[in-house]
Write an enzyme that holds these catalytic residues in place. Structure first.
Site, PDB file in Angstrom:
ATOM      1  CB  CYS A 277      -0.904   0.020   1.238  1.00  0.00           C
ATOM      2  SG  CYS A 277      -1.918  -1.473   1.420  1.00  0.00           S
TER       3      CYS A 277
ATOM      4  CG  LEU B 177      -1.649  -4.346  -4.285  1.00  0.00           C
ATOM      5  CD1 LEU B 177      -2.436  -4.249  -5.575  1.00  0.00           C
ATOM      6  CD2 LEU B 177      -0.154  -4.472  -4.593  1.00  0.00           C
ATOM      7  CB  ALA B 178      -7.076  -5.856  -1.892  1.00  0.00           C
TER       8      ALA B 178
ATOM      9  CG  ASN C 201       3.685  -0.087   2.249  1.00  0.00           C
ATOM     10  OD1 ASN C 201       3.268  -1.021   1.589  1.00  0.00           O
ATOM     11  ND2 ASN C 201       4.825   0.531   1.974  1.00  0.00           N
TER      12      ASN C 201
END
Length: 621
Positions: free
Chosen positions: A2, A50-51, A75
């Site tokens: 992320c 960002l999954a 992150n």
């Protein structure tokens, strides 16, 4: 994987969610799947997601703890989060590791970092104590940039978002960072190219509240000593232990709710990682390689042989080496600090290929630094005895060697002219080598260089290390996080791909630091023990070949397709002078390279990356 942003102000946060979302938008490629923002009277935090784990809305960030006290932006990945869930107990709203970090911090405070196995950069706001806590993973896989002044802290995954949060931040260049960049080829933490921006070093956390800012180290491999008793352990015993640690590390990094694969060059490290992945997978591992038409740069055949042996689902993309130049705009856009390492081009190419098929890819980064993979380590071990001789004799020998033609002899002569073995290693690792005069005298007086950087770092090591061990630790401490890991992070995130590093599991790092050098460099063979383990899974003939790396023909590009581009930047007098550089010396270096008498592309490329970057920064400010 992320992107995170945030701003804390002890006298009150005067922004709004719109500002936070705007800053987070600068990190969209790091997190294309979701965005969010949250703020109270002291702090605002934004997130791009960002999954990877828990693809549902319950994984949304910023995330607030059950009791409402803590708020996090994060992150990275905590690979042992399921085990921690069981230890922490309680009810869980999600299947994400983010919620586990919140719970662990609520129970253990900063001590939670000792329990985490993973890569991470996160910030947690304590709404009760009005205190911000932020941390970066042990080896520096994930970045954390910040600006601090007068009770105010701005943070982000990349510098660009800091300037979106505060457009008044100075873009003035940090002269210390500038010198280290042009000698090391990277900017070591805590510096960044900007005087107003710092990097939180690996294995550190920071706390800020109304009392001020403090930064502490929470993990340290520097003082770990090689275990002398391990010299007498059997090879089989050590291999069994090493295999167990790497296998466990790879298995933990295969946890994912999205498709997963691996980069495969066909070398020792990536081949071993893929072999371990095969052990823990019930289907063929997806592997990815970039191949080139030019044989001197092409590893795809080696990778294909290993892929066939390990029965992977292998994808390879072939191109001409000069086709990498098409990635130049992406390279210049994504690296929002000057970046020297041109191997980022093929890393971008293989990340682009992998992202067509997976969202997560494992790599072999770290094997060279931990187990002695680079030729520098053997060189300084072999010449160490010369530093026990009188300085005058050694320097005379260096001068005599320097008379003979040849690049390698010239480098040996330069190493022998240094004051000690650490300085000799710094010379070997420097991109400036024996060139000087491109810095103004005033800048040299105010700053220190790679020699002083390495010497200072070496003082924190165990005092009984041999030269090659010192070299490995210097690389693991400095070169690895601020060059190689930044390269992979930025290059993979440019295509919204998460890269994971099984060989940087901190248990493995500690084990490698305890492993005597005789098991790393043995009978003239580098990475001896790691090689022996790899041979167990991949036939020796497939792995024993000269090390190639991701080489890019920058030297030829600067004499060909990038010649006009380079000359245009070197001729910009105002820009060169703004950076306190000596334009005349740089142009002499350019002409020397163009003549073909000496290949000086590493330093030239670093200078050009600096000039291009600073030119673009000035044009928009």
């Amino acid at each position: 994987m992320c992107g995170i942003v945030g701003i804390y102000q002890s006298k009150g946060f005067h922004g709004n969610p719109g500002l936070l979302l705007q800053a987070a938008e600068m990190l969209k490629k790091r997190g294309p799947d979701d965005t969010g923002a949250w703020n109270d009277e002291y702090i605002g935090m934004g997130h791009r997601r960002l999954a990877i784990l828990d693809l549902t809305e319950t994984g949304h960030q910023p995330m607030i703890s059950d009791d409402g006290r803590y708020v996090i932006v994060y992150n990275g990945e905590i690979y042992n989060f399921q085990e921690l869930r069981q230890n922490l107990g309680g009810q869980w709203r999600s299947n994400s590791d983010t919620e586990v970090i919140l719970a662990a911090f609520g129970k253990w405070g900063s001590g939670c970092l000792q329990y985490f196995h993973g890569m991470f950069a996160f910030a947690i706001w304590d709404r009760l104590e009005k205190r911000l806590f932020a941390a970066r993973d042990r080896m520096g896989v994930k970045p954390f940039y910040y600006h601090h002044s007068e009770g105010r802290l701005i943070f982000s995954s990349r510098p660009r978002a800091l300037f979106a949060l505060d457009k008044s931040l100075s873009i003035d260049t940090d002269e210390q960072a500038l010198r280290l960049y042009l000698e090391c080829g990277y900017i070591p933490a805590p510096y960044s190219i900007y005087r107003s921006v710092k990097k939180l070093p690996p294995a550190h956390f920071l706390i800020i509240d109304e009392k001020g800012l403090r930064i502490e180290r929470y993990w340290d491999f520097r003082k770990l000593r090689p275990e002398t008793s391990w010299r007498n352990r059997s090879e089989e015993d050590l291999l069994e232990e090493l295999e167990e640690i790497i296998s466990r590390s790879v298995k933990s990094r295969m946890i994912s709710d999205v498709p997963l694969g691996a980069f495969l060059s066909g070398g020792i490290d990536s081949s071993l990682v893929v072999a371990m992945m095969k052990r823990h997978s019930n289907r063929p591992v997806k592997t990815f390689t970039i191949g080139f038409s030019e044989a001197a740069y092409d590893e795809s055949g080696f990778a294909s042989d290993v892929a066939n042996h390990l029965e992977t689902d292998h994808k390879s993309e072939h191109m001409r080496i000069d086709e990498l130049l098409a990635l130049m705009p992406t390279f210049l856009e994504e690296f929002d600090e000057p970046f020297f390492d041109s191997s980022a081009f093929p890393v971008m190419a293989v990340s682009r290929l992998a992202r067509k098929h997976v969202t997560v890819s494992l790599s072999g980064d770290g094997g060279d630094e931990l187990f002695g993979g680079y030729h520098y380590y053997q060189i300084i071990e072999k010449i160490n005895f010369l530093y026990e001789l009188p300085d005058a004799f050694r320097r005379l020998a260096g001068s005599a060697i320097g008379v003979f033609p040849g690049h390698q002899l010239r480098l040996l002569a330069g190493a022998l002219s240094q004051s000690d073995i650490v300085a000799a290693f710094a010379f070997e690792r420097s991109i400036a080598k024996d060139f000087s005069g491109f810095f103004n005298d005033d800048l040299l007086k105010k700053t220190y260089g790679i020699h002083e950087l390495f010497t200072k770092a070496e003082k924190d090591f165990s005092d009984d290390l041999c030269p090659s061990e010192k070299g490995m630790r210097l690389d693991a401490l400095l070169t690895l996080p601020d060059d190689y890991l930044q390269k992979v992070d930025v290059a993979s995130m440019a295509f919204s791909l998460e890269s994971r590093d099984p060989l940087l599991e901190h248990d493995l790092v500690e084990w490698a630091m305890k492993l005597p050098v005789s098991w790393k460099l043995k009978h003239g063979v580098n990475k001896y023990l790691l090689r022996k383990l790899a041979y167990k899974f991949v036939p020796k003939p497939l792995l024993d070949r000269p090390k190639m790396g991701f080489a890019v023909p920058i030297d030829a590009w600067l004499r060909g397709p990038l010649k006009d581009w380079g000359e245009e930047r070197l001729q910009d007098t105002s820009l060169v002078q703004w950076l306190s550089l000596n334009q005349s010396a740089i142009l002499d270096l350019w002409r020397l390279h163009q003549s073909g008498k000496r290949n000086v592309h590493p330093l030239l490329w670093a200078i050009l990356m600096l000039l291009d970057f600073c030119g673009r920064v000035r044009s928009v400010n």
